[in-house]
Design an enzyme around this catalytic site. Structure first.
Site, PDB file in Angstrom:
ATOM      1  N   GLU A   1       0.826  -1.209   0.000  1.00  5.18           N
ATOM      2  CA  GLU A   1       0.000   0.000   0.000  1.00  5.18           C
ATOM      3  C   GLU A   1       0.863   1.263   0.000  1.00  5.18           C
ATOM      4  OE1 GLU A   1      -4.139  -1.274   2.009  1.00  5.18           O
ATOM      5  OE2 GLU A   1      -2.413  -1.399   3.367  1.00  5.18           O
TER       6      GLU A   1
ATOM      7  N   GLU B   1      -4.086  -9.536   3.488  1.00 12.36           N
ATOM      8  CA  GLU B   1      -4.902  -9.295   4.676  1.00 12.36           C
ATOM      9  C   GLU B   1      -6.087 -10.257   4.779  1.00 12.36           C
ATOM     10  OE1 GLU B   1      -2.694  -5.405   4.234  1.00 12.36           O
ATOM     11  OE2 GLU B   1      -3.433  -7.008   2.942  1.00 12.36           O
TER      12      GLU B   1
END
Length: 254
Positions: free
Chosen positions: A108, A128
């Site tokens: 990210e 995730e």
């Protein structure tokens, strides 16, 4: 003396910020997030700096959030969001130099950058979902705009890793370089950006970044608000003069 978690070096108009927690796979804790925020804020304020590079020491670019720090009660975010970056990247260009794995929040961070140079030993993932979590650091917001929709959805829903050559194939990277050459490749790209007019670069980045959210009927008016001050600047006159005189321009940022 404890070494800084972020090494900052300025070389002419280029700032290089190096994640410096290799023993923790450059995972982000509050100290590192704060250091990134401070370095970016200073970068945006400095007229002598035109482009920045985000690199990393060690074999891993970034493994995401430092879970040990999280369990101690730390939240590795600032006013700029996770890692002092993802919700409010700098106004000026930022290049990621990725020479190893960039996963979870590490990926990210990369997606929050404007340009990406990665080596053949890099890989990327948003794992995730495999941990019952959501990649809430901007990955789900940015990835579908950087890769074909269905491939971005597969990466998000399965958490699978994909290597740098696959990322390059789908247009995620600006440059794919041999192992160990990511920083050098980023420096070459930074030099190309730094050679351009700084006012024009800043306005151009803002237009490219913000225009997808502009109403179509207002797009040209909003672009004009940003481009006209650049057109009337001393740097614009210098650029035209240097072209006519067949020499490199000398930018003043005015």
């Amino acid at each position: 003396m404890t070494e800084s978690p972020l090494l900052v070096v300025d070389d002419g108009p280029v700032r290089t910020m190096t994640l410096n927690r290799p023993e923790a796979r450059n995972a982000i804790d509050l100290a590192l997030a704060t250091a990134i925020d401070e370095a970016i804020t200073d970068y945006d304020k400095r007229p002598d700096l035109r482009v920045a590079i985000l690199a990393a020491n060690g074999p891993t670019f970034c493994a995401g959030m430092d879970l040990k720090a999280f369990l101690r009660g730390e939240r590795p975010a600032t006013g700029r969001g996770f890692a002092g970056l993802v919700e409010m990247p700098p106004d000026k260009p930022l290049i990621a130099a990725v020479d190893g794995p960039a996963v979870a929040g590490g990926f990210e961070i990369v997606l929050a950058c404007d340009l990406i140079v990665a080596s053949e030993r890099a890989f990327f993932a948003l794992p995730e979902v495999r941990r019952g979590l959501v990649a809430a650091g901007g990955g789900l917001l940015r990835l579908p705009a950087r890769m074909p929709y269905h491939l971005a959805m597969e990466a998000a829903l399965t958490g699978r890793r994909f290597p740098a050559d696959e990322a390059a194939e789908h247009g995620l990277l600006n440059r794919l370089v041999p192992a160990g050459m990511a920083l050098e490749g980023a420096r070459e790209l930074a030099a190309e950006v730094a050679a351009c007019g700084p006012l024009a670069v800043a306005a151009t980045k803002r237009i490219v970044r913000d225009s997808p959210r502009w109403p179509a009927a207002e797009a040209f008016d909003r672009q004009r608000e940003l481009s006209e001050p650049v057109r009337s600047s001393a740097d614009a006159a210098e650029g035209a003069r240097a072209f006519a005189e067949k020499r490199d321009p000398v930018w003043t940022g005015k």
